[in-house]
Write an enzyme that holds these catalytic residues in place. Structure first.
Site, short mmCIF file in Angstrom:
data_model
loop_
_atom_site.label_atom_id
_atom_site.label_comp_id
_atom_site.label_asym_id
_atom_site.label_seq_id
_atom_site.Cartn_x
_atom_site.Cartn_y
_atom_site.Cartn_z
N GLY A 38 -25.39 -20.68 -33.56
CA GLY A 38 -25.84 -20.26 -34.88
C GLY A 38 -26.25 -18.80 -34.95
CG HIS A 41 -22.49 -12.14 -34.63
ND1 HIS A 41 -21.25 -12.27 -34.07
CD2 HIS A 41 -23.37 -12.48 -33.66
CE1 HIS A 41 -21.37 -12.64 -32.81
NE2 HIS A 41 -22.65 -12.79 -32.54
CG HIS A 44 -20.84 -16.38 -33.96
ND1 HIS A 44 -22.03 -15.73 -34.22
CD2 HIS A 44 -20.98 -16.93 -32.73
CE1 HIS A 44 -22.85 -15.90 -33.19
NE2 HIS A 44 -22.24 -16.61 -32.27
P1 AMP Z 1 -23.26 -18.14 -29.13
O1 AMP Z 1 -23.64 -18.56 -30.50
O2 AMP Z 1 -23.83 -16.85 -28.71
O3 AMP Z 1 -23.42 -19.25 -28.13
O4 AMP Z 1 -21.69 -17.88 -29.21
C1 AMP Z 1 -20.81 -18.84 -29.70
C2 AMP Z 1 -19.41 -18.40 -29.36
O5 AMP Z 1 -19.17 -17.13 -29.95
C3 AMP Z 1 -19.18 -18.24 -27.84
O6 AMP Z 1 -17.88 -18.70 -27.53
C4 AMP Z 1 -19.30 -16.75 -27.66
O7 AMP Z 1 -18.55 -16.27 -26.56
C5 AMP Z 1 -18.71 -16.24 -28.96
N1 AMP Z 1 -19.18 -14.87 -29.23
C6 AMP Z 1 -20.44 -14.46 -29.44
N2 AMP Z 1 -20.47 -13.11 -29.61
C7 AMP Z 1 -19.19 -12.69 -29.49
C8 AMP Z 1 -18.55 -11.41 -29.53
N3 AMP Z 1 -19.23 -10.28 -29.76
N4 AMP Z 1 -17.21 -11.35 -29.38
C9 AMP Z 1 -16.49 -12.49 -29.14
N5 AMP Z 1 -17.03 -13.70 -29.07
C10 AMP Z 1 -18.36 -13.81 -29.24
#
Ligand code: AMP
Length: 314
Positions: A38, A41, A44
């Protein structure tokens, strides 16, 4: 009713989520899952867009997974905003949201050496089964967060069983996670295609992260040293001006420390098997960074970033 006026279905129980997915699959639709914690951005949302290209319907899950946080980490202050997240997911074209209240309740003693947060209880519903990718979980984030990948793999396995996706989309910002999940899918015969989406960056180069919201203004500025260090290494590798991983490691670490970052790791590893490398010229090499900066609330914010040098050799 036009598509825009339709409600985005939000499911909070495994049974409701699974029923919805099964109905989609019965109608012949291919399902993609985008797991998230969650506070969404644009990066995501780029995962959701990639998922829409791969499947007919896209489920995004939102769950701040307690099993991947140690007690001293930022579970309590991790940013959350479910209403905005749902609006963003609807706007980008996701078809359903899975927002489980709880997926894993740990039994006492099941978190040996990991000191994991979350409710530890003798309740009969509590859990004690974990999924571990033994070797790939050890380097990089596994060093300072030994509990981390076990928590990720266990909860992603549950999401896979509940959502039964044909495709699962992950970001390459969490590069080791992408490799660990890909290995888990292969090793445990999940019939799922794992897709890795390139890193989404702000205009000035900072990798997008929900945790960026916790940076103080000074830390936000200092944090640019990560993408600058990676850009320096990419250029040096492309020009062939450095061929030795230790030299790259020392230079990038110096840049980060000079900017005021507290290094957790600066590592160069083989980009596929995450094993050690010395020579940079003949193989794809992951340069991965994890660095702490002062937070605007409490403690520090730990940011990660990476690049693959010689990606054409993958
Ligand atoms: P998180 O909510 O941080 O657990 O991320 C959810 C998914 O979004 C994961 O697969 C992350 O690798 C991906 N993600 C988060 N930030 C980025 C980013 N800047 N670029 C690419 N993927 C991202």
């Amino acid at each position: 009713m036009s598509g825009e006026d339709q409600e985005l279905p939000v499911f909070t129980t495994a049974a409701d989520m699974r029923n919805w997915v099964r109905k989609q699959k019965k109608s012949g639709r291919k399902v993609a899952l985008v797991p998230t914690m969650g506070y969404l951005h644009d990066a995501h949302l780029s995962l959701v867009k990639a998922a829409l290209e791969k499947a007919d319907v896209v489920v995004a899950s939102i769950y701040v997974n307690p099993t991947q946080f140690a007690a001293h980490e930022d579970f309590d202050v991790y940013p959350r905003n479910a209403d905005e997240d749902r609006a963003k997911l609807k706007a980008v074209g996701a078809h359903a949201v899975f927002e489980p209240e709880s997926l894993y309740v740990q039994v006492p003693g099941a978190s040996e050496g990991a000191n994991v947060v979350g409710r530890e209880t003798h309740h009969p519903d509590s859990h004690e089964t974990y999924v571990t990718v033994e070797r790939l979980q050890k380097p990089l984030c596994g060093g300072s967060r030994p509990h981390f990948f076990r928590g990720v793999c266990t909860v992603v396995t549950k999401l896979f069983h509940i959502c039964e996706p044909d495709v699962a989309v992950f970001g390459r910002k969490d590069y080791q996670q992408f490799r660990v999940i890909s290995r888990m899918v292969r090793d445990l015969d999940f019939p799922i295609e794992v897709v890795g989406v390139p890193i989404g960056r702000e205009a000035d180069g900072l990798a997008m992260s929900s945790r960026n919201a916790r940076l103080s203004p000074e830390s936000r500025e200092k944090a640019l040293c990560l993408s600058r260090g990676l850009a320096w290494a990419e250029k040096a590798a492309a020009e062939g001006s450095v061929s030795d991983s230790a030299a790259v490691q020392a230079h990038v670490r110096g840049l980060i420390e000079e900017a005021g970052g507290k290094v957790d790791y600066v590592e160069l590893l083989h980009a596929i098997n995450l094993g050690p490398v010395t020579d940079l010229s003949s193989q794809p090499v992951l340069l991965a960074l994890a660095v702490h900066f002062p937070a605007k609330d409490v403690g520090t914010v730990r940011l990660i970033d990476n690049t693959v040098l010689n990606p054409d050799k993958e």
